[in-house]
Design a protein around this motif. Structure first.
Motif, PDB file in Angstrom:
ATOM      1  N   ARG A   1       4.761 -45.327  -3.029  1.00  0.00           N
ATOM      2  CA  ARG A   1       5.108 -43.915  -2.856  1.00  0.00           C
ATOM      3  C   ARG A   1       4.085 -43.182  -1.996  1.00  0.00           C
ATOM      4  NH1 ARG A   1       8.415 -41.705  -6.823  1.00  0.00           N
ATOM      5  NH2 ARG A   1      10.258 -43.005  -6.966  1.00  0.00           N
ATOM      6  N   GLU A   2       2.790 -43.447  -2.270  1.00  0.00           N
ATOM      7  CA  GLU A   2       1.749 -42.720  -1.550  1.00  0.00           C
ATOM      8  C   GLU A   2       1.473 -43.376  -0.210  1.00  0.00           C
ATOM      9  OE1 GLU A   2      -2.048 -41.392  -3.415  1.00  0.00           O
ATOM     10  OE2 GLU A   2      -1.072 -42.309  -5.131  1.00  0.00           O
ATOM     11  N   THR A   3       1.267 -42.556   0.838  1.00  0.00           N
ATOM     12  CA  THR A   3       1.003 -43.135   2.155  1.00  0.00           C
ATOM     13  C   THR A   3      -0.305 -43.915   2.148  1.00  0.00           C
ATOM     14  OG1 THR A   3       0.166 -40.964   2.712  1.00  0.00           O
ATOM     15  CG2 THR A   3       2.304 -41.552   3.603  1.00  0.00           C
ATOM     16  N   PHE A   4      -1.315 -43.409   1.421  1.00  0.00           N
ATOM     17  CA  PHE A   4      -2.615 -44.094   1.397  1.00  0.00           C
ATOM     18  C   PHE A   4      -2.466 -45.513   0.855  1.00  0.00           C
ATOM     19  CE2 PHE A   4      -6.936 -45.006   0.306  1.00  0.00           C
ATOM     20  CZ  PHE A   4      -7.686 -44.256   1.196  1.00  0.00           C
ATOM     21  N   ALA A   5      -1.704 -45.656  -0.235  1.00  0.00           N
ATOM     22  CA  ALA A   5      -1.480 -46.968  -0.834  1.00  0.00           C
ATOM     23  C   ALA A   5      -0.686 -47.854   0.126  1.00  0.00           C
ATOM     24  CB  ALA A   5      -0.740 -46.818  -2.153  1.00  0.00           C
TER      25      ALA A   5
ATOM     26  N   ARG B   1       7.976 -34.978  -0.623  1.00  0.00           N
ATOM     27  CA  ARG B   1       8.546 -35.749  -1.724  1.00  0.00           C
ATOM     28  C   ARG B   1       9.643 -34.969  -2.449  1.00  0.00           C
ATOM     29  NH1 ARG B   1       4.002 -38.240  -5.240  1.00  0.00           N
ATOM     30  NH2 ARG B   1       3.208 -38.869  -3.217  1.00  0.00           N
ATOM     31  N   THR B   2       9.560 -33.630  -2.398  1.00  0.00           N
ATOM     32  CA  THR B   2      10.605 -32.849  -3.068  1.00  0.00           C
ATOM     33  C   THR B   2      11.926 -32.929  -2.315  1.00  0.00           C
ATOM     34  OG1 THR B   2       9.846 -30.907  -1.883  1.00  0.00           O
ATOM     35  CG2 THR B   2       8.980 -31.221  -4.102  1.00  0.00           C
ATOM     36  N   GLU B   3      11.833 -33.155  -0.999  1.00  0.00           N
ATOM     37  CA  GLU B   3      13.083 -33.271  -0.228  1.00  0.00           C
ATOM     38  C   GLU B   3      13.600 -34.697  -0.316  1.00  0.00           C
ATOM     39  OE1 GLU B   3      12.345 -32.115   3.740  1.00  0.00           O
ATOM     40  OE2 GLU B   3      11.352 -30.249   3.177  1.00  0.00           O
ATOM     41  N   TRP B   4      13.979 -35.123  -1.474  1.00  0.00           N
ATOM     42  CA  TRP B   4      14.461 -36.479  -1.677  1.00  0.00           C
ATOM     43  C   TRP B   4      15.840 -36.606  -1.027  1.00  0.00           C
ATOM     44  CZ3 TRP B   4      11.910 -40.545  -2.693  1.00  0.00           C
ATOM     45  CH2 TRP B   4      12.518 -41.679  -3.194  1.00  0.00           C
ATOM     46  N   PRO B   5      16.063 -37.627  -0.188  1.00  0.00           N
ATOM     47  CA  PRO B   5      17.361 -37.731   0.482  1.00  0.00           C
ATOM     48  C   PRO B   5      18.486 -37.982  -0.523  1.00  0.00           C
ATOM     49  CG  PRO B   5      16.038 -39.679   0.882  1.00  0.00           C
ATOM     50  CD  PRO B   5      15.146 -38.688   0.214  1.00  0.00           C
ATOM     51  N   GLY B   6      19.690 -37.514  -0.173  1.00  0.00           N
ATOM     52  CA  GLY B   6      20.846 -37.654  -1.054  1.00  0.00           C
ATOM     53  C   GLY B   6      21.306 -39.094  -1.169  1.00  0.00           C
ATOM     54  N   ARG B   7      22.225 -39.348  -2.090  1.00  0.00           N
ATOM     55  CA  ARG B   7      22.697 -40.703  -2.329  1.00  0.00           C
ATOM     56  C   ARG B   7      23.366 -41.281  -1.082  1.00  0.00           C
ATOM     57  NH1 ARG B   7      23.940 -43.914  -6.786  1.00  0.00           N
ATOM     58  NH2 ARG B   7      23.071 -42.339  -8.131  1.00  0.00           N
ATOM     59  N   ALA B   8      24.172 -40.445  -0.396  1.00  0.00           N
ATOM     60  CA  ALA B   8      24.905 -40.922   0.789  1.00  0.00           C
ATOM     61  C   ALA B   8      23.921 -41.420   1.850  1.00  0.00           C
ATOM     62  CB  ALA B   8      25.779 -39.805   1.336  1.00  0.00           C
ATOM     63  N   THR B   9      22.853 -40.639   2.088  1.00  0.00           N
ATOM     64  CA  THR B   9      21.861 -41.022   3.098  1.00  0.00           C
ATOM     65  C   THR B   9      21.220 -42.348   2.740  1.00  0.00           C
ATOM     66  OG1 THR B   9      21.376 -38.676   3.151  1.00  0.00           O
ATOM     67  CG2 THR B   9      19.943 -40.106   4.441  1.00  0.00           C
ATOM     68  N   ARG B  10      20.883 -42.491   1.454  1.00  0.00           N
ATOM     69  CA  ARG B  10      20.190 -43.709   1.029  1.00  0.00           C
ATOM     70  C   ARG B  10      21.083 -44.934   1.151  1.00  0.00           C
ATOM     71  NH1 ARG B  10      17.676 -42.807  -4.622  1.00  0.00           N
ATOM     72  NH2 ARG B  10      18.932 -40.938  -4.697  1.00  0.00           N
TER      73      ARG B  10
ATOM     74  N   ALA C   1      -3.439 -41.128  10.277  1.00  0.00           N
ATOM     75  CA  ALA C   1      -2.154 -40.435  10.142  1.00  0.00           C
ATOM     76  C   ALA C   1      -1.904 -40.077   8.683  1.00  0.00           C
ATOM     77  CB  ALA C   1      -1.037 -41.316  10.680  1.00  0.00           C
ATOM     78  N   ALA C   2      -2.238 -41.014   7.770  1.00  0.00           N
ATOM     79  CA  ALA C   2      -1.986 -40.772   6.349  1.00  0.00           C
ATOM     80  C   ALA C   2      -2.801 -39.589   5.843  1.00  0.00           C
ATOM     81  CB  ALA C   2      -2.316 -42.027   5.541  1.00  0.00           C
ATOM     82  N   SER C   3      -4.078 -39.491   6.312  1.00  0.00           N
ATOM     83  CA  SER C   3      -4.885 -38.383   5.807  1.00  0.00           C
ATOM     84  C   SER C   3      -4.422 -37.056   6.395  1.00  0.00           C
ATOM     85  CB  SER C   3      -6.370 -38.623   6.066  1.00  0.00           C
ATOM     86  OG  SER C   3      -6.627 -38.588   7.436  1.00  0.00           O
ATOM     87  N   ARG C   4      -3.840 -37.080   7.604  1.00  0.00           N
ATOM     88  CA  ARG C   4      -3.276 -35.842   8.144  1.00  0.00           C
ATOM     89  C   ARG C   4      -1.995 -35.446   7.424  1.00  0.00           C
ATOM     90  NH1 ARG C   4      -4.536 -35.047  14.343  1.00  0.00           N
ATOM     91  NH2 ARG C   4      -6.479 -36.207  14.405  1.00  0.00           N
ATOM     92  N   LEU C   5      -1.239 -36.455   6.958  1.00  0.00           N
ATOM     93  CA  LEU C   5       0.041 -36.182   6.313  1.00  0.00           C
ATOM     94  C   LEU C   5      -0.126 -35.756   4.863  1.00  0.00           C
ATOM     95  CD1 LEU C   5       2.378 -39.064   7.521  1.00  0.00           C
ATOM     96  CD2 LEU C   5       2.621 -36.638   7.976  1.00  0.00           C
ATOM     97  N   ARG C   6      -1.343 -35.972   4.311  1.00  0.00           N
ATOM     98  CA  ARG C   6      -1.493 -35.807   2.871  1.00  0.00           C
ATOM     99  C   ARG C   6      -1.149 -34.397   2.410  1.00  0.00           C
ATOM    100  NH1 ARG C   6      -6.337 -38.386  -0.611  1.00  0.00           N
ATOM    101  NH2 ARG C   6      -5.046 -40.217  -0.544  1.00  0.00           N
ATOM    102  N   LYS C   7      -1.481 -33.402   3.260  1.00  0.00           N
ATOM    103  CA  LYS C   7      -1.213 -32.019   2.876  1.00  0.00           C
ATOM    104  C   LYS C   7       0.279 -31.774   2.685  1.00  0.00           C
ATOM    105  CE  LYS C   7      -4.661 -30.888   5.886  1.00  0.00           C
ATOM    106  NZ  LYS C   7      -4.984 -30.322   7.175  1.00  0.00           N
ATOM    107  N   THR C   8       1.096 -32.454   3.517  1.00  0.00           N
ATOM    108  CA  THR C   8       2.534 -32.194   3.467  1.00  0.00           C
ATOM    109  C   THR C   8       3.257 -33.190   2.575  1.00  0.00           C
ATOM    110  OG1 THR C   8       2.848 -33.593   5.389  1.00  0.00           O
ATOM    111  CG2 THR C   8       2.528 -31.247   5.792  1.00  0.00           C
ATOM    112  N   GLU C   9       2.501 -34.134   1.996  1.00  0.00           N
ATOM    113  CA  GLU C   9       3.165 -35.222   1.282  1.00  0.00           C
ATOM    114  C   GLU C   9       3.939 -34.723   0.066  1.00  0.00           C
ATOM    115  OE1 GLU C   9       1.968 -39.774   0.084  1.00  0.00           O
ATOM    116  OE2 GLU C   9       0.399 -38.340   0.577  1.00  0.00           O
ATOM    117  N   ALA C  10       3.326 -33.810  -0.682  1.00  0.00           N
ATOM    118  CA  ALA C  10       3.987 -33.301  -1.889  1.00  0.00           C
ATOM    119  C   ALA C  10       5.277 -32.580  -1.516  1.00  0.00           C
ATOM    120  CB  ALA C  10       3.043 -32.369  -2.639  1.00  0.00           C
ATOM    121  N   ALA C  11       5.213 -31.790  -0.421  1.00  0.00           N
ATOM    122  CA  ALA C  11       6.398 -31.061   0.016  1.00  0.00           C
ATOM    123  C   ALA C  11       7.492 -32.035   0.449  1.00  0.00           C
ATOM    124  CB  ALA C  11       6.039 -30.119   1.163  1.00  0.00           C
TER     125      ALA C  11
END
Lengths: 97, 95, 314
Positions: C24-28, C83-92, C71-81
């Motif tokens: 889930r986490e970009t760092f991992a 994650r809330t935009e979880w794609p819908g079932r159709a997209t997945r 890139a991961a450390s730059r993205l970390r600020k936006t990561e939580a945001a």
């Protein structure tokens, strides 16, 4: 002479493998980040050193052997530094879990 | 001798795999950084063993490159973790 | 024993690839990816493909890891945001179908390969002597397919220009990266003093050995770039402003020499990038040596990103 060299190789590499085993058991059994780091960076370095020592009689040239020793020294330098940096990061990120 | 060296390589790959499993399962970023360190020692030993077992010339050069770069990658990880930790702390200090 | 080793490597590669994708986490995920690159190096050596292993060790495990972690450390600020935009079932479901179709197509292509696979290896081996280099990979890259290598070096330059164009107008031509934090007695400063001299020797050695054994300018350049980046990360040295004349000259120097040798071929050997008989090896060495600093600087600047500070220190 060949047989003596081969026996030396086998003994040294088996001893090295034992230290890698010890390092991995440490990773499995130790409870927190700092002790796991300790297991990983100390036992494995000795294991690598013994593997390099064991491979020296098998290498084709003196130059290749010297490069293998350089590899071990570089890994020692890297491990010593990086383990300190990781430990500092572990302390900053919170109490060891 | 070749089969002994390959058996030892196999053993080390299993050791690295088990170690990797422990480290990646760990909760903190410090645990993740150890994964790189794990390959820096166990992976390099396995590389040397398999290279000598196959009699591949030039494998020592691969290992030499790797041993220089492994330290660099680990430092990059620590620095990235440091800078993002600073970012997280900033709003708290301001309030 | 060889089979057991190969099976273990395959199982571990698949497991690690799967773990990297589902993390889930970009760092991992980046930690998984770097481990994957190192494991791939081992797999290539087990297959006796040392040239590929060296490139994977240099680019895959070393530089790409550092690039992705940045890139991961730059993205970390936006990561939580994000994650809330979880794609819908159709997209997945759609993504799963597309990904499976691509995987099936690749598997089909591999399974339908003619046996024995078409190869140009005998032709390369036959004409190897005319290039004067001992390593067939170097001969292919620098002589038989020199055009590809030239375009590869040039495309990196275009990539760098694209990254620079992300800079805001205020900082155009300024210094890239964050201001260095220097701890004179820190352990990192110690490593950055001890390792680079050894690393520079190793980098140049990898370039030189490329004539007859696995090696070459890309791998050597990567090692040099890593050493320079280490100096910058430790704060011992600040990144140069990208508008500096010497930076620009080094960047274009290598590709310019390559193109010049190519154009020379039109007049002397009747084809672009053709080497006159007997001069193949010296010309290949000239190109490789000229490309080494260019590639090292290009890769370093690619990794530290667009200019973020003004040219003069505050």
């Amino acid at each position: 002479m060949r047989i003596a060299a081969d026996i030396f190789t086998i003994v040294a590499i088996l001893t090295g493998a034992f230290f890698f085993l010890a390092g991995t058991v440490g990773l499995l059994r130790f409870p927190d980040t700092l002790t796991r780091l300790h297991a990983l960076t100390k036992a494995d370095n000795l294991g690598l050193g013994l593997v390099v020592l064991g491979l020296l009689p098998q290498s084709n040239s003196v130059f290749a052997g010297l490069k293998m020793i350089l590899v071990w020294l570089l890994v020692l330098l890297a491990s010593a530094t990086v383990s300190q940096l990781i430990a500092r990061a572990a302390r900053r990120d919170g109490p060891p879990s | 001798m070749t089969s002994f060296l390959l058996a030892m390589t196999f053993f080390l790959v299993v050791m690295v795999a088990v170690g990797l499993f422990c480290v990646l399962r760990g909760a903190s970023n410090a645990d993740r950084m150890m994964a790189v360190q794990l390959f820096g020692t166990g992976g390099i030993a396995a590389l040397l063993l398999v290279g000598v077992a196959h009699g591949t010339e030039g494998v020592v050069d691969v290992v030499l490159t790797l041993s220089v770069l492994a330290a660099f990658a680990a430092v990059a990880f620590v620095k990235a973790d440091e800078s993002s930790a600073k970012d997280e702390n900033r709003p708290e200090q301001g309030s | 024993m060889s089979d057991a080793l190969h099976l273990a490597l395959i199982a571990l590669l698949l497991a690690l690839a799967f773990w990297t994708v589902v993390a889930r986490e970009t760092f991992a995920a980046v930690a998984g990816f770097v481990s994957y690159g190192l494991l791939l190096t081992l797999a290539w050596v087990a297959l006796s493909a040392v040239d590929v292993a060296l490139t994977e060790a240099a680019i895959g495990a070393g530089l790409t890891g550092a690039l992705l972690i940045g890139a991961a450390s730059r993205l970390r600020k936006t990561e939580a945001a994000a994650r809330t935009e979880w794609p819908g079932r159709a997209t997945r479901v759609l993504a799963a179908i597309v990904a499976s179709a691509v995987a099936a197509a690749i598997a089909a292509c591999v399974l339908l390969l003619p046996d024995p696979a078409p190869t140009l290896a005998p032709e390369v081996a036959q004409n190897l002597a005319s290039t004067g280099v001992g390593n067939p990979i170097t001969a292919v890259l620098m002589s038989f397919r020199a055009m590809d290598t030239m375009l590869e070096a040039i495309v990196l330059l275009f990539g760098l220009i694209a990254i620079w164009s992300l800079a805001s107008d205020r900082y155009w031509g300024g210094r890239p990266g964050l201001a260095p934090v220097y701890e004179p007695n820190g352990i990192l400063a110690y490593l950055a003093r001890v390792l680079p001299p050894i690393g520079i020797v190793v980098g140049i050695y990898i370039l030189w050995v490329g004539a007859d054994y696995p090696g070459g300018k890309f791998q050597g350049g990567t090692v040099l770039a890593a050493m320079w980046l280490l100096l910058m990360m430790s704060g011992l040295h600040d990144a140069p402003a990208v508008s500096r004349r010497w930076v620009r000259l080094v960047l274009i120097g290598g590709p310019a020499v390559f193109i010049l040798v190519g154009v020379l071929g039109v007049f002397v050997a009747n084809a672009f990038l053709a080497y006159p008989a007997g001069f193949a090896k010296p010309l290949i060495i000239v190109i490789e040596v000229a490309l080494l600093p260019s590639l090292a600087v290009t890769l370093t600047l690619l990794l530290i990103g667009p200019p973020q500070r003004s040219e003069s220190p505050p």
